[in-house]
Design a protein around this motif. Structure first.
Motif, short mmCIF file in Angstrom:
data_model
loop_
_atom_site.label_atom_id
_atom_site.label_comp_id
_atom_site.label_asym_id
_atom_site.label_seq_id
_atom_site.Cartn_x
_atom_site.Cartn_y
_atom_site.Cartn_z
N GLU A 10 31.47 42.86 54.72
CA GLU A 10 32.84 42.90 55.25
C GLU A 10 33.72 41.99 54.38
OE1 GLU A 10 35.81 44.22 57.84
OE2 GLU A 10 33.73 44.87 57.72
N VAL A 11 34.85 42.52 53.94
CA VAL A 11 35.75 41.75 53.08
C VAL A 11 36.14 40.45 53.78
CG1 VAL A 11 38.01 41.73 51.97
CG2 VAL A 11 36.65 43.82 51.97
N GLY A 12 35.93 39.35 53.08
CA GLY A 12 36.31 38.04 53.60
C GLY A 12 35.24 37.35 54.43
N CYS A 13 34.19 38.05 54.83
CA CYS A 13 33.14 37.44 55.65
C CYS A 13 32.16 36.71 54.74
CB CYS A 13 32.40 38.50 56.47
SG CYS A 13 31.13 37.80 57.56
N ARG A 14 31.82 35.53 55.11
CA ARG A 14 30.92 34.70 54.30
C ARG A 14 29.56 34.48 54.98
NH1 ARG A 14 33.91 35.77 50.46
NH2 ARG A 14 35.62 34.46 49.83
N ASP A 93 39.27 38.82 44.74
CA ASP A 93 37.90 38.97 44.25
C ASP A 93 37.87 39.30 42.76
OD1 ASP A 93 36.52 38.80 46.85
OD2 ASP A 93 37.66 40.63 47.26
N MET A 94 39.02 39.75 42.24
CA MET A 94 39.06 40.22 40.86
C MET A 94 40.50 40.19 40.34
SD MET A 94 38.62 44.22 41.80
CE MET A 94 37.40 43.80 43.01
N VAL A 95 40.65 40.54 39.09
CA VAL A 95 41.97 40.70 38.49
C VAL A 95 42.13 42.18 38.16
CG1 VAL A 95 43.42 40.14 36.50
CG2 VAL A 95 42.09 38.35 37.61
N ASP A 96 43.26 42.75 38.54
CA ASP A 96 43.51 44.18 38.39
C ASP A 96 44.60 44.42 37.35
OD1 ASP A 96 43.41 46.95 39.06
OD2 ASP A 96 45.17 46.71 40.33
N HIS A 97 44.43 45.51 36.60
CA HIS A 97 45.48 45.97 35.69
C HIS A 97 46.47 46.80 36.51
CE1 HIS A 97 42.30 45.17 32.72
NE2 HIS A 97 43.32 44.90 31.91
N ILE A 98 47.72 46.43 36.50
CA ILE A 98 48.74 47.17 37.25
C ILE A 98 48.85 48.58 36.67
CG2 ILE A 98 51.19 47.27 37.86
CD1 ILE A 98 51.07 44.11 37.70
N VAL A 99 49.04 48.69 35.36
CA VAL A 99 48.90 49.98 34.68
C VAL A 99 47.47 49.99 34.16
CG1 VAL A 99 49.64 51.39 32.72
CG2 VAL A 99 51.33 50.07 34.00
N PRO A 100 46.66 50.98 34.54
CA PRO A 100 45.24 50.96 34.19
C PRO A 100 44.99 50.83 32.69
CG PRO A 100 45.74 52.83 35.61
CD PRO A 100 47.04 52.20 35.25
N ARG A 101 43.99 50.07 32.36
CA ARG A 101 43.59 49.86 30.98
C ARG A 101 43.27 51.19 30.30
NH1 ARG A 101 38.30 48.63 29.27
NH2 ARG A 101 38.40 48.01 27.10
N GLU A 102 42.67 52.07 31.04
CA GLU A 102 42.31 53.38 30.52
C GLU A 102 43.55 54.19 30.12
OE1 GLU A 102 39.82 57.24 32.20
OE2 GLU A 102 39.82 55.38 33.33
N PHE A 103 44.65 53.96 30.79
CA PHE A 103 45.89 54.70 30.54
C PHE A 103 46.69 54.09 29.38
CE2 PHE A 103 50.32 55.90 31.35
CZ PHE A 103 50.19 57.27 31.46
N ASP A 104 46.72 52.76 29.28
CA ASP A 104 47.50 52.10 28.24
C ASP A 104 46.78 50.85 27.76
OD1 ASP A 104 49.34 50.98 26.52
OD2 ASP A 104 51.04 51.20 27.90
N TRP A 120 39.68 45.39 48.85
CA TRP A 120 40.31 46.47 49.59
C TRP A 120 41.52 47.03 48.83
CZ3 TRP A 120 44.94 47.91 51.69
CH2 TRP A 120 44.91 49.00 52.58
N CYS A 121 42.40 46.13 48.39
CA CYS A 121 43.59 46.58 47.66
C CYS A 121 43.21 47.26 46.35
CB CYS A 121 44.53 45.42 47.39
SG CYS A 121 45.39 44.82 48.87
N HIS A 122 42.21 46.71 45.67
CA HIS A 122 41.78 47.30 44.41
C HIS A 122 41.26 48.71 44.62
CE1 HIS A 122 39.14 47.94 40.87
NE2 HIS A 122 40.16 47.37 40.26
N ARG A 123 40.50 48.93 45.67
CA ARG A 123 39.96 50.26 45.96
C ARG A 123 41.09 51.24 46.28
NH1 ARG A 123 36.61 52.60 43.86
NH2 ARG A 123 37.70 54.51 44.08
N GLN A 124 42.06 50.80 47.10
CA GLN A 124 43.19 51.66 47.44
C GLN A 124 43.98 52.04 46.19
OE1 GLN A 124 43.55 52.89 50.58
NE2 GLN A 124 41.66 51.76 50.87
N TRP A 128 44.53 55.76 44.21
CA TRP A 128 45.85 56.28 43.85
C TRP A 128 45.93 56.54 42.34
CZ3 TRP A 128 49.46 54.11 40.58
CH2 TRP A 128 50.67 54.82 40.49
N GLU A 129 45.43 55.60 41.53
CA GLU A 129 45.48 55.75 40.08
C GLU A 129 44.76 57.02 39.61
OE1 GLU A 129 45.47 51.05 38.75
OE2 GLU A 129 43.61 52.19 38.71
N GLN A 130 43.65 57.32 40.25
CA GLN A 130 42.90 58.50 39.85
C GLN A 130 43.72 59.78 40.06
OE1 GLN A 130 39.26 57.97 42.07
NE2 GLN A 130 38.37 56.70 40.45
N LYS A 131 44.52 59.79 41.11
CA LYS A 131 45.39 60.95 41.35
C LYS A 131 46.60 60.93 40.43
CE LYS A 131 44.17 60.83 46.20
NZ LYS A 131 44.60 60.26 47.45
#
Length: 161
Positions: A10-14, A93-104, A120-124, A128-131
């Motif tokens: 569970e996200v956030g559960c330790r 939990d991680m650092v995300d690329h706002i514009v995906p690395r694969e795209f630019d 959770w946010c990264h998965r969401q 969206w990015e895949q679409k």
């Protein structure tokens, strides 16, 4: 030798639980279809056997990315920047690329294109990015879309996802 344990998924559960379990007693009722640790292990082994993924992920182990990742986590105080848009305080939990690395690829180490993110946010956002961009295995990158560089627009994106 002690029993193998890991954190509840569970996200956030330790809470530490036996390796064979997936969620702690508090979160297990929220997930009626339990996924065993064995299933996760099989999935991970299959995923890591993909040579394309290996090449792509090798970049994330190199010093330039690790240094930038540490900088972004410190800049964002280790908190999810997406959650902050809703005034939620959730550890990243991680650092995300706002514009995906694969795209630019030109934006892969641009600090303005990076944000600390919770799982959770990264998965969401990935869904969206895949679409939108056509990223991900077996998909064709779209050339007819405009890169979304403004993180505030992500709030709208999450509402649509």
């Amino acid at each position: 030798m002690g029993q193998k344990v890991h954190r509840c998924r569970e996200v956030g559960c330790r809470t530490m639980i036996p390796y064979e379990e997936t969620w702690c007693a508090v979160h297990a009722p929220l997930h009626p279809r339990r996924i065993s640790a064995k299933t996760y292990k099989q999935y991970d082994e299959k995923r890591m056997a993909d040579p394309e993924r290996g090449e792509r992920n090798a970049w994330y182990r190199k010093p330039p990315w690790r240094q930038m990742r540490d900088y972004i986590m410190e800049r964002d105080n280790g908190m999810c920047g997406y959650c902050a848009m809703w005034d939620r305080v959730i550890p990243a939990d991680m650092v995300d690329h706002i514009v995906p690395r694969e795209f630019d690829r030109e934006l892969e180490l641009d600090e303005d294109n990076l944000i600390a993110s919770c799982n959770w946010c990264h998965r969401q956002k990935t869904n969206w990015e895949q679409k939108y961009y056509g990223t991900g295995k077996g998909r064709k990158l779209r050339s007819d879309v405009i890169p979304i560089t403004d993180v505030k627009l992500i709030k709208t994106i999450f509402k649509q996802a």
